[in-house]
Each structure stands twice: as C-alpha cells, then as structure tokens.
Design a protein around this motif. Sequence first.
Motif, PDB file in Angstrom:
ATOM      1  N   ASN A 123       2.488  12.380 -10.078  1.00 59.26           N
ATOM      2  CA  ASN A 123       1.772  13.605 -10.417  1.00 59.26           C
ATOM      3  C   ASN A 123       1.993  14.641  -9.316  1.00 59.26           C
ATOM      4  O   ASN A 123       1.378  14.559  -8.255  1.00 59.26           O
ATOM      5  CB  ASN A 123       0.277  13.315 -10.606  1.00 59.26           C
ATOM      6  N   GLY A 124       2.837  15.601  -9.587  1.00 60.97           N
ATOM      7  CA  GLY A 124       3.137  16.648  -8.621  1.00 60.97           C
ATOM      8  C   GLY A 124       2.000  17.623  -8.386  1.00 60.97           C
ATOM      9  O   GLY A 124       2.101  18.494  -7.529  1.00 60.97           O
ATOM     10  N   ASP A 125       0.910  17.496  -9.141  1.00 57.25           N
ATOM     11  CA  ASP A 125      -0.235  18.392  -8.981  1.00 57.25           C
ATOM     12  C   ASP A 125      -1.296  17.850  -8.031  1.00 57.25           C
ATOM     13  O   ASP A 125      -2.325  18.475  -7.832  1.00 57.25           O
ATOM     14  CB  ASP A 125      -0.881  18.666 -10.344  1.00 57.25           C
ATOM     15  N   ILE A 126      -1.062  16.664  -7.464  1.00 54.21           N
ATOM     16  CA  ILE A 126      -2.047  16.087  -6.549  1.00 54.21           C
ATOM     17  C   ILE A 126      -2.077  16.901  -5.258  1.00 54.21           C
ATOM     18  O   ILE A 126      -1.058  17.128  -4.630  1.00 54.21           O
ATOM     19  CB  ILE A 126      -1.736  14.611  -6.234  1.00 54.21           C
ATOM     20  N   GLU A 127      -3.281  17.333  -4.901  1.00 50.00           N
ATOM     21  CA  GLU A 127      -3.468  18.100  -3.673  1.00 50.00           C
ATOM     22  C   GLU A 127      -4.137  17.257  -2.589  1.00 50.00           C
ATOM     23  O   GLU A 127      -3.845  17.420  -1.412  1.00 50.00           O
ATOM     24  CB  GLU A 127      -4.307  19.345  -3.964  1.00 50.00           C
ATOM     25  N   TYR A 128      -5.043  16.365  -2.995  1.00 50.85           N
ATOM     26  CA  TYR A 128      -5.756  15.510  -2.053  1.00 50.85           C
ATOM     27  C   TYR A 128      -5.737  14.063  -2.520  1.00 50.85           C
ATOM     28  O   TYR A 128      -5.918  13.787  -3.709  1.00 50.85           O
ATOM     29  CB  TYR A 128      -7.230  15.924  -1.926  1.00 50.85           C
ATOM     30  N   VAL A 129      -5.555  13.152  -1.556  1.00 47.10           N
ATOM     31  CA  VAL A 129      -5.738  11.727  -1.787  1.00 47.10           C
ATOM     32  C   VAL A 129      -6.777  11.240  -0.787  1.00 47.10           C
ATOM     33  O   VAL A 129      -6.618  11.406   0.422  1.00 47.10           O
ATOM     34  CB  VAL A 129      -4.428  10.925  -1.613  1.00 47.10           C
ATOM     35  N   TYR A 130      -7.850  10.677  -1.303  1.00 51.68           N
ATOM     36  CA  TYR A 130      -8.896  10.081  -0.489  1.00 51.68           C
ATOM     37  C   TYR A 130      -8.714   8.571  -0.543  1.00 51.68           C
ATOM     38  O   TYR A 130      -8.650   7.999  -1.633  1.00 51.68           O
ATOM     39  CB  TYR A 130     -10.282  10.477  -1.025  1.00 51.68           C
ATOM     40  N   LEU A 131      -8.595   7.944   0.614  1.00 52.95           N
ATOM     41  CA  LEU A 131      -8.329   6.516   0.698  1.00 52.95           C
ATOM     42  C   LEU A 131      -9.432   5.862   1.519  1.00 52.95           C
ATOM     43  O   LEU A 131      -9.508   6.047   2.736  1.00 52.95           O
ATOM     44  CB  LEU A 131      -6.959   6.278   1.327  1.00 52.95           C
ATOM     45  N   ASP A 132     -10.287   5.105   0.848  1.00 52.67           N
ATOM     46  CA  ASP A 132     -11.441   4.494   1.496  1.00 52.67           C
ATOM     47  C   ASP A 132     -11.117   3.063   1.917  1.00 52.67           C
ATOM     48  O   ASP A 132     -11.034   2.170   1.085  1.00 52.67           O
ATOM     49  CB  ASP A 132     -12.638   4.506   0.543  1.00 52.67           C
ATOM     50  N   GLY A 133     -10.894   2.855   3.222  1.00 52.74           N
ATOM     51  CA  GLY A 133     -10.655   1.522   3.758  1.00 52.74           C
ATOM     52  C   GLY A 133      -9.191   1.166   3.876  1.00 52.74           C
ATOM     53  O   GLY A 133      -8.752   0.152   3.352  1.00 52.74           O
ATOM     54  N   LEU A 164       0.835  -1.203   0.000  1.00 46.28           N
ATOM     55  CA  LEU A 164       0.000   0.000   0.000  1.00 46.28           C
ATOM     56  C   LEU A 164       0.868   1.250   0.000  1.00 46.28           C
ATOM     57  O   LEU A 164       0.632   2.184  -0.770  1.00 46.28           O
ATOM     58  CB  LEU A 164      -0.943   0.011   1.207  1.00 46.28           C
ATOM     59  N   MET A 165       1.896   1.285   0.851  1.00 41.30           N
ATOM     60  CA  MET A 165       2.755   2.473   0.906  1.00 41.30           C
ATOM     61  C   MET A 165       3.506   2.666  -0.406  1.00 41.30           C
ATOM     62  O   MET A 165       3.657   3.794  -0.878  1.00 41.30           O
ATOM     63  CB  MET A 165       3.734   2.397   2.084  1.00 41.30           C
ATOM     64  N   GLY A 166       3.977   1.593  -1.012  1.00 38.08           N
ATOM     65  CA  GLY A 166       4.633   1.712  -2.314  1.00 38.08           C
ATOM     66  C   GLY A 166       3.686   2.287  -3.349  1.00 38.08           C
ATOM     67  O   GLY A 166       4.067   3.147  -4.146  1.00 38.08           O
ATOM     68  N   PHE A 167       2.441   1.834  -3.319  1.00 41.40           N
ATOM     69  CA  PHE A 167       1.433   2.339  -4.250  1.00 41.40           C
ATOM     70  C   PHE A 167       1.181   3.825  -4.017  1.00 41.40           C
ATOM     71  O   PHE A 167       1.178   4.621  -4.962  1.00 41.40           O
ATOM     72  CB  PHE A 167       0.133   1.540  -4.089  1.00 41.40           C
ATOM     73  N   LEU A 168       0.988   4.223  -2.757  1.00 44.34           N
ATOM     74  CA  LEU A 168       0.720   5.634  -2.444  1.00 44.34           C
ATOM     75  C   LEU A 168       1.892   6.530  -2.835  1.00 44.34           C
ATOM     76  O   LEU A 168       1.699   7.615  -3.395  1.00 44.34           O
ATOM     77  CB  LEU A 168       0.396   5.807  -0.964  1.00 44.34           C
ATOM     78  N   LYS A 169       3.106   6.075  -2.571  1.00 46.78           N
ATOM     79  CA  LYS A 169       4.287   6.851  -2.962  1.00 46.78           C
ATOM     80  C   LYS A 169       4.358   6.993  -4.471  1.00 46.78           C
ATOM     81  O   LYS A 169       4.709   8.059  -4.989  1.00 46.78           O
ATOM     82  CB  LYS A 169       5.556   6.198  -2.418  1.00 46.78           C
ATOM     83  N   GLY A 170       4.020   5.933  -5.185  1.00 44.62           N
ATOM     84  CA  GLY A 170       4.011   5.993  -6.644  1.00 44.62           C
ATOM     85  C   GLY A 170       2.969   6.961  -7.180  1.00 44.62           C
ATOM     86  O   GLY A 170       3.228   7.709  -8.119  1.00 44.62           O
ATOM     87  N   VAL A 171       1.791   6.957  -6.577  1.00 48.87           N
ATOM     88  CA  VAL A 171       0.728   7.887  -6.988  1.00 48.87           C
ATOM     89  C   VAL A 171       1.189   9.328  -6.793  1.00 48.87           C
ATOM     90  O   VAL A 171       1.049  10.167  -7.690  1.00 48.87           O
ATOM     91  CB  VAL A 171      -0.586   7.605  -6.201  1.00 48.87           C
ATOM     92  N   VAL A 172       1.759   9.612  -5.631  1.00 46.07           N
ATOM     93  CA  VAL A 172       2.212  10.974  -5.334  1.00 46.07           C
ATOM     94  C   VAL A 172       3.376  11.364  -6.247  1.00 46.07           C
ATOM     95  O   VAL A 172       3.426  12.479  -6.768  1.00 46.07           O
ATOM     96  CB  VAL A 172       2.595  11.102  -3.839  1.00 46.07           C
ATOM     97  N   ALA A 173       4.301  10.441  -6.480  1.00 49.77           N
ATOM     98  CA  ALA A 173       5.464  10.735  -7.323  1.00 49.77           C
ATOM     99  C   ALA A 173       5.087  10.940  -8.782  1.00 49.77           C
ATOM    100  O   ALA A 173       5.725  11.717  -9.491  1.00 49.77           O
ATOM    101  CB  ALA A 173       6.493   9.605  -7.212  1.00 49.77           C
TER     102      ALA A 173
END
Length: 134
Positions: free
Chosen positions: A75-85, A64-73
């Motif tokens: 796209n530098g324009d991401i302001e919010y990440v909503y994570l359900d569950g 999960l952390m690898g996935f989240l780091k990849g998502v953030v890396a």
Amino acid sequence: MKIIYGPKGSGKTKAIIASANETLKTVKGEIVYITDCNKNSIEIDREIRFLDVSKFSISSKDGLMGFLKGVVAANGDIEYVYLDGIARIAGEELKVLNDVFSSIETLEKDFGVKFVLTVSSKKEDLPDFVVKYL
C-alpha cells in the motif's frame, strides 16, 4: 522514527494507541497499527488498519522485516506504521536488533513512511542505536 520506551507496565501501549488515534486527525495517508495480540483492538480507531501478527507466525527479526516490507509494498498510501513491541514480535532481545532499526530507517527514507515503535526498556538501558531516535 519515534520511540516510546519504558519498563513493562509503564503505559507504552496506551501511549502508542493514543498517538495513532491522534495522528489520524491530521494524516493524509493511511495508518497501520501492528501488534502481536488483539486485546487492545477496540481502542484503535476503526479507520486505522489493525494487524495482529500472531496470525502470521513471525518468529525472527528477518521475519519481522519481511512482514514490514510487505506491508509497505502492498500500500503506497501508508504514511504511518505503529509497531507495539518490536523486540517481542521479533522474538529477540532489543540489543540485537540494530539491523532491524537500520532497515526501518531505510524504509522511512525510501518510501516516506514514518514508524513509531514501543520498546520495553528503561532509558539508561537503551542501546545507542535506539537512543539516536529519541
């Protein structure tokens, strides 16, 4: 970090979807909504990036952390990440996710991304490392 909590069936998913859709009205950056199924995808505004992690075989908190780091890396324009569950997606009990919450806090500080998470738990059963974000 914002935490939406409550026992299963208490409306957490509806609340996080409403929050994401409402945030879209004022946000300048991008919003990503992450869950492990696509049953609520039609309720998410189409301008929000919807990610169904069941297609990525995440089966651990490290995954999960690898996935989240990849998502953030990615796209530098991401302001919010909503994570359900978060616990369900990590495949772990909430009580063992202290390091995940700490890593998410670091992502927030280092990259200016705000996280909104749902956890299935009564308030009195939340671990201390979660309570500090309420």
